[in-house]
Design a protein around this motif. Structure first.
Motif: not given
Length: 112
Positions: A70-75, A80-89, A99-106
């Motif tokens: 919640s404080s950094t907005g990043k996982s 650690l890896m400068n990229r988002q992990l891909t999940t089944a979703l 969509d999630m990135l847009r919500k975090l930016e807002l």
């Protein structure tokens, strides 16, 4: 107060540009975020009573690694890896990540 680090570790940290911050021993409140993670992990492990234990543990760890802070907005994985992990979703709904990135930016813009 004597530092609880060896000279070898200090040399390693210096060589790799790591700033080693020490906290008071036996004073868990000085690192609340780490203590909260330990508590969450213990609770999750205690709930794994049936099923494939290793699979459920791997799923728990993946969810911890991909959940944004919640404080950094990043996982943690992203930090650690400068990229988002891909999940089944993400594979089911490729636009979900956007969509999630847009919500975090807002949300970040609202805080400013």
């Amino acid at each position: 107060m004597a530092l609880l680090t060896s000279s070898e570790f200090q040399e390693f940290a210096d060589r790799n540009g790591i700033r080693h911050v020490t906290t008071a021993p036996y004073h868990p409140s000085s690192n609340g975020q780490a203590e909260r993670m330990v508590q969450t992990t213990k609770e999750a492990l205690s709930r794994i009573t049936k099923g494939e234990w290793q699979t459920r543990l791997a799923r728990f760890l993946l969810s911890q690694h991909i959940t944004p802070n919640s404080s950094t907005g990043k996982s943690p994985a992203e930090l650690l890896m400068n990229r988002q992990l891909t999940t089944a979703l993400d594979r089911l709904h490729p636009d979900h990540g956007e969509d999630m990135l847009r919500k975090l930016e807002l949300n970040a813009a609202k805080r400013v």
